[in-house]
Scaffold this motif. Sequence first.
Motif, mmCIF file in Angstrom:
data_model
loop_
_atom_site.group_PDB
_atom_site.id
_atom_site.type_symbol
_atom_site.label_atom_id
_atom_site.label_comp_id
_atom_site.label_asym_id
_atom_site.label_seq_id
_atom_site.Cartn_x
_atom_site.Cartn_y
_atom_site.Cartn_z
ATOM 1 N N GLN A 52 0.727 -1.211 -0.085
ATOM 2 C CA GLN A 52 0.002 0.090 0.071
ATOM 3 C C GLN A 52 0.801 1.220 0.000
ATOM 4 N N ALA A 53 1.924 1.211 0.789
ATOM 5 C CA ALA A 53 2.826 2.523 0.872
ATOM 6 C C ALA A 53 3.370 2.652 -0.610
ATOM 7 N N VAL A 54 3.851 1.577 -1.522
ATOM 8 C CA VAL A 54 4.457 1.746 -2.790
ATOM 9 C C VAL A 54 3.219 2.440 -3.572
ATOM 10 N N VAL A 55 2.120 1.857 -3.482
ATOM 11 C CA VAL A 55 1.232 2.433 -4.491
ATOM 12 C C VAL A 55 0.934 3.763 -3.904
ATOM 13 N N PHE A 56 0.718 4.241 -2.531
ATOM 14 C CA PHE A 56 0.592 5.676 -2.154
ATOM 15 C C PHE A 56 1.802 6.428 -2.985
ATOM 16 N N GLN A 57 2.978 6.120 -2.878
ATOM 17 C CA GLN A 57 4.173 6.782 -3.164
ATOM 18 C C GLN A 57 4.155 6.780 -4.775
ATOM 19 N N GLY A 58 3.603 6.136 -5.325
ATOM 20 C CA GLY A 58 3.665 6.201 -6.714
ATOM 21 C C GLY A 58 2.619 7.189 -7.320
ATOM 22 N N GLU A 59 1.494 7.107 -6.625
ATOM 23 C CA GLU A 59 0.396 8.100 -6.870
ATOM 24 C C GLU A 59 0.805 9.581 -6.531
ATOM 25 N N GLU A 60 1.286 9.580 -5.468
ATOM 26 C CA GLU A 60 1.868 11.058 -5.071
ATOM 27 C C GLU A 60 2.853 11.703 -6.052
ATOM 28 N N ASN A 61 3.738 10.748 -6.335
ATOM 29 C CA ASN A 61 4.802 11.267 -7.525
ATOM 30 C C ASN A 61 4.170 11.661 -8.824
ATOM 31 N N SER A 62 3.239 10.881 -9.175
ATOM 32 C CA SER A 62 2.556 11.164 -10.563
ATOM 33 C C SER A 62 1.590 12.179 -10.487
ATOM 34 N N GLN A 65 3.974 15.709 -10.279
ATOM 35 C CA GLN A 65 4.550 16.255 -11.604
ATOM 36 C C GLN A 65 4.352 15.193 -12.440
ATOM 37 N N ASP A 66 4.415 15.458 -13.866
ATOM 38 C CA ASP A 66 4.785 14.591 -14.836
ATOM 39 C C ASP A 66 5.786 13.910 -14.851
ATOM 40 N N LEU A 67 5.942 12.442 -14.432
ATOM 41 C CA LEU A 67 7.283 11.606 -14.317
ATOM 42 C C LEU A 67 7.724 11.683 -15.782
ATOM 43 N N SER A 68 8.971 11.794 -16.055
ATOM 44 C CA SER A 68 9.568 11.524 -17.148
ATOM 45 C C SER A 68 9.573 9.956 -17.436
ATOM 46 N N SER A 74 12.730 3.549 -13.907
ATOM 47 C CA SER A 74 13.598 3.360 -13.016
ATOM 48 C C SER A 74 13.001 3.272 -11.525
ATOM 49 N N PHE A 75 11.617 3.788 -11.290
ATOM 50 C CA PHE A 75 10.774 3.644 -10.276
ATOM 51 C C PHE A 75 10.443 1.985 -10.134
ATOM 52 N N ALA A 76 9.864 1.648 -11.567
ATOM 53 C CA ALA A 76 9.613 0.390 -11.574
ATOM 54 C C ALA A 76 10.643 -0.656 -11.310
ATOM 55 N N LEU A 77 11.758 -0.562 -11.739
ATOM 56 C CA LEU A 77 12.927 -1.335 -11.458
ATOM 57 C C LEU A 77 13.215 -1.556 -10.168
ATOM 58 N N ALA A 78 13.089 -0.349 -9.460
ATOM 59 C CA ALA A 78 13.468 -0.294 -8.039
ATOM 60 C C ALA A 78 12.441 -1.001 -7.266
ATOM 61 N N GLN A 79 11.119 -0.865 -7.468
ATOM 62 C CA GLN A 79 10.128 -1.765 -7.017
ATOM 63 C C GLN A 79 10.222 -3.286 -7.016
ATOM 64 N N GLN A 80 10.661 -3.527 -8.331
ATOM 65 C CA GLN A 80 10.938 -4.918 -8.746
ATOM 66 C C GLN A 80 12.091 -5.499 -7.796
ATOM 67 N N ALA A 81 13.167 -4.701 -7.621
ATOM 68 C CA ALA A 81 14.334 -5.288 -6.912
ATOM 69 C C ALA A 81 14.019 -5.124 -5.524
ATOM 70 N N SER A 92 0.749 1.226 -8.482
ATOM 71 C CA SER A 92 1.779 2.423 -8.281
ATOM 72 C C SER A 92 1.854 3.229 -9.447
ATOM 73 N N LEU A 93 1.997 2.914 -10.660
ATOM 74 C CA LEU A 93 2.412 3.380 -11.905
ATOM 75 C C LEU A 93 0.926 3.732 -12.645
#
Length: 199
Positions: A52-62, A65-68, A74-81, A92-93
Amino acid sequence: MRDRGQIVPGLVRPAPNKPGAFQIVYGRRRMAAAKRLGRQFKAAVRELTDEQAVVFQGEENSARQDLSYIEKCSFALAQQAAGYKRETICASLSTGKSHVSEMIKVASSIDREILQAIGTAPAIGRGRWEDFSRRFAIPANAAKAHDLLKKGKFLELGSDDRFNLLFAALPEASVPSEPKESDSAGQKPDAWAPADKSV
Protein backbone atom coordinates in the motif's frame (compact mmCIF):
# COMPACT_ATOMS: atom_id res chain seq x y z
CA MET A 1 6.96 27.13 2.82
CA ARG A 2 8.75 30.01 4.50
CA ASP A 3 6.09 32.47 3.33
CA ARG A 4 2.92 30.36 3.44
CA GLY A 5 3.70 27.41 5.66
CA GLN A 6 3.29 23.75 4.71
CA ILE A 7 0.13 23.62 2.62
CA VAL A 8 0.04 19.91 1.76
CA PRO A 9 0.84 17.38 4.50
CA GLY A 10 3.07 14.39 3.92
CA LEU A 11 2.11 10.80 4.65
CA VAL A 12 3.80 8.58 7.23
CA ARG A 13 3.13 5.14 8.63
CA PRO A 14 4.17 3.57 11.95
CA ALA A 15 7.63 2.09 11.39
CA PRO A 16 7.63 -1.70 11.41
CA ASN A 17 9.38 -3.11 14.51
CA LYS A 18 10.13 0.39 15.90
CA PRO A 19 7.44 1.47 18.40
CA GLY A 20 6.91 5.22 18.44
CA ALA A 21 8.83 5.80 15.19
CA PHE A 22 7.37 6.65 11.79
CA GLN A 23 8.40 5.94 8.23
CA ILE A 24 7.82 8.52 5.48
CA VAL A 25 5.68 7.29 2.60
CA TYR A 26 5.85 10.63 0.77
CA GLY A 27 6.82 14.20 1.62
CA ARG A 28 10.60 13.79 2.07
CA ARG A 29 11.34 17.12 0.39
CA ARG A 30 8.69 18.89 2.46
CA MET A 31 10.16 17.40 5.63
CA ALA A 32 13.68 18.50 4.64
CA ALA A 33 12.43 22.04 3.94
CA ALA A 34 10.53 22.17 7.26
CA LYS A 35 13.61 20.94 9.13
CA ARG A 36 15.79 23.54 7.44
CA LEU A 37 13.33 26.29 8.37
CA GLY A 38 13.06 25.01 11.96
CA ARG A 39 9.39 24.12 11.58
CA GLN A 40 7.40 21.05 12.43
CA PHE A 41 6.58 18.71 9.56
CA LYS A 42 2.86 18.10 9.11
CA ALA A 43 1.88 14.59 8.05
CA ALA A 44 -1.08 12.26 8.05
CA VAL A 45 -0.50 8.94 9.81
CA ARG A 46 -1.89 5.74 8.29
CA GLU A 47 -1.40 2.06 8.95
CA LEU A 48 -0.14 0.75 5.60
CA THR A 49 1.36 -2.46 4.32
CA ASP A 50 4.54 -2.25 2.25
CA GLU A 51 2.48 -2.74 -0.93
CA GLN A 52 0.00 0.00 0.00
CA ALA A 53 2.86 2.38 0.82
CA VAL A 54 4.41 1.81 -2.61
CA VAL A 55 1.08 2.47 -4.35
CA PHE A 56 0.55 5.72 -2.39
CA GLN A 57 4.13 6.78 -3.16
CA GLY A 58 3.66 6.18 -6.88
CA GLU A 59 0.34 8.04 -6.96
CA GLU A 60 1.80 11.01 -5.09
CA ASN A 61 4.78 11.21 -7.44
CA SER A 62 2.52 11.09 -10.49
CA ALA A 63 0.24 13.81 -9.10
CA ARG A 64 3.16 16.02 -8.05
CA GLN A 65 4.54 16.25 -11.57
CA ASP A 66 4.52 14.41 -14.84
CA LEU A 67 7.33 11.95 -14.34
CA SER A 68 9.46 11.41 -17.40
CA TYR A 69 9.40 8.02 -19.08
CA ILE A 70 12.81 7.00 -17.72
CA GLU A 71 11.86 8.08 -14.18
CA LYS A 72 8.89 5.72 -14.36
CA CYS A 73 11.15 2.98 -15.72
CA SER A 74 13.63 3.45 -12.87
CA PHE A 75 10.83 3.52 -10.29
CA ALA A 76 9.40 0.25 -11.66
CA LEU A 77 12.83 -1.40 -11.61
CA ALA A 78 13.49 -0.25 -8.03
CA GLN A 79 10.16 -1.67 -6.90
CA GLN A 80 10.89 -5.00 -8.60
CA ALA A 81 14.33 -5.10 -6.95
CA ALA A 82 12.63 -4.48 -3.60
CA GLY A 83 10.54 -7.60 -4.18
CA TYR A 84 7.15 -6.08 -4.94
CA LYS A 85 4.70 -8.06 -7.06
CA ARG A 86 3.93 -6.94 -10.58
CA GLU A 87 0.34 -6.05 -9.59
CA THR A 88 1.63 -3.62 -6.95
CA ILE A 89 4.04 -1.99 -9.39
CA CYS A 90 1.24 -1.64 -11.96
CA ALA A 91 -1.04 -0.02 -9.39
CA SER A 92 1.68 2.42 -8.27
CA LEU A 93 2.22 3.57 -11.87
CA SER A 94 -1.42 3.25 -12.99
CA THR A 95 -0.53 1.11 -15.98
CA GLY A 96 -0.71 -2.48 -17.23
CA LYS A 97 1.64 -5.43 -16.83
CA SER A 98 3.01 -5.40 -20.37
CA HIS A 99 3.90 -1.71 -20.11
CA VAL A 100 5.58 -2.24 -16.74
CA SER A 101 7.54 -5.16 -18.20
CA GLU A 102 8.78 -2.93 -21.03
CA MET A 103 9.75 -0.18 -18.58
CA ILE A 104 11.69 -2.61 -16.38
CA LYS A 105 13.42 -4.02 -19.45
CA VAL A 106 14.55 -0.54 -20.55
CA ALA A 107 15.80 0.50 -17.09
CA SER A 108 17.61 -2.79 -16.46
CA SER A 109 19.34 -2.81 -19.86
CA ILE A 110 21.13 0.52 -19.33
CA ASP A 111 23.84 0.92 -16.69
CA ARG A 112 22.70 2.88 -13.65
CA GLU A 113 25.67 5.24 -13.99
CA ILE A 114 24.54 6.17 -17.51
CA LEU A 115 20.93 6.71 -16.40
CA GLN A 116 22.04 8.95 -13.54
CA ALA A 117 24.38 10.91 -15.81
CA ILE A 118 21.59 11.54 -18.34
CA GLY A 119 19.01 12.47 -15.71
CA THR A 120 15.26 12.80 -16.15
CA ALA A 121 15.30 13.69 -19.87
CA PRO A 122 11.70 14.99 -19.75
CA ALA A 123 11.32 15.45 -23.52
CA ILE A 124 12.53 11.95 -24.39
CA GLY A 125 9.74 9.42 -24.80
CA ARG A 126 9.34 5.70 -24.79
CA GLY A 127 10.37 4.98 -28.40
CA ARG A 128 13.73 6.74 -28.20
CA TRP A 129 14.55 5.18 -24.82
CA GLU A 130 13.76 1.72 -26.22
CA ASP A 131 16.01 2.46 -29.21
CA PHE A 132 18.72 3.74 -26.87
CA SER A 133 18.55 0.53 -24.80
CA ARG A 134 19.00 -1.57 -27.95
CA ARG A 135 22.01 0.51 -28.96
CA PHE A 136 23.46 0.37 -25.45
CA ALA A 137 23.24 -3.45 -25.52
CA ILE A 138 26.02 -3.50 -28.13
CA PRO A 139 29.21 -4.01 -26.03
CA ALA A 140 31.29 -1.47 -27.97
CA ASN A 141 28.52 1.13 -27.54
CA ALA A 142 28.32 0.63 -23.77
CA ALA A 143 32.05 1.29 -23.46
CA LYS A 144 31.75 4.32 -25.76
CA ALA A 145 28.90 5.78 -23.67
CA HIS A 146 30.92 5.48 -20.45
CA ASP A 147 33.87 7.13 -22.17
CA LEU A 148 31.71 10.04 -23.37
CA LEU A 149 30.60 10.81 -19.79
CA LYS A 150 34.14 11.93 -19.02
CA LYS A 151 34.73 14.02 -22.14
CA GLY A 152 34.00 17.63 -23.00
CA LYS A 153 31.24 19.48 -21.25
CA PHE A 154 28.82 16.55 -21.01
CA LEU A 155 27.56 17.37 -17.52
CA GLU A 156 27.10 21.04 -18.38
CA LEU A 157 24.42 20.12 -20.92
CA GLY A 158 20.75 19.86 -20.03
CA SER A 159 19.32 16.40 -19.44
CA ASP A 160 17.62 16.10 -22.86
CA ASP A 161 20.82 17.27 -24.59
CA ARG A 162 22.88 14.71 -22.66
CA PHE A 163 20.55 11.97 -23.93
CA ASN A 164 20.70 13.29 -27.50
CA LEU A 165 24.50 13.47 -27.45
CA LEU A 166 24.85 9.85 -26.29
CA PHE A 167 22.09 8.65 -28.62
CA ALA A 168 23.77 10.21 -31.65
CA ALA A 169 27.16 8.76 -30.68
CA LEU A 170 25.95 5.16 -30.37
CA PRO A 171 25.46 3.50 -33.76
CA GLU A 172 22.64 1.05 -34.38
CA ALA A 173 23.37 -2.63 -34.74
CA SER A 174 23.75 -3.66 -38.35
CA VAL A 175 21.00 -6.11 -39.30
CA PRO A 176 22.06 -8.84 -41.71
CA SER A 177 19.89 -8.95 -44.80
CA GLU A 178 17.54 -11.92 -44.92
CA PRO A 179 17.66 -14.30 -47.89
CA LYS A 180 14.79 -13.74 -50.28
CA GLU A 181 12.12 -16.40 -50.57
CA SER A 182 11.91 -18.05 -53.95
CA ASP A 183 9.15 -19.98 -55.66
CA SER A 184 9.73 -23.41 -57.21
CA ALA A 185 11.14 -21.89 -60.42
CA GLY A 186 13.70 -19.87 -58.46
CA GLN A 187 11.90 -16.57 -59.13
CA LYS A 188 10.19 -14.46 -56.48
CA PRO A 189 6.55 -13.88 -57.51
CA ASP A 190 5.31 -10.28 -57.65
CA ALA A 191 1.78 -11.14 -56.57
CA TRP A 192 -0.50 -14.07 -55.95
CA ALA A 193 -4.26 -14.60 -56.25
CA PRO A 194 -6.39 -17.76 -56.20
CA ALA A 195 -7.58 -19.06 -59.56
CA ASP A 196 -11.27 -18.62 -58.63
CA LYS A 197 -10.71 -14.93 -57.68
CA SER A 198 -12.34 -15.51 -54.24
CA VAL A 199 -9.83 -13.27 -52.46
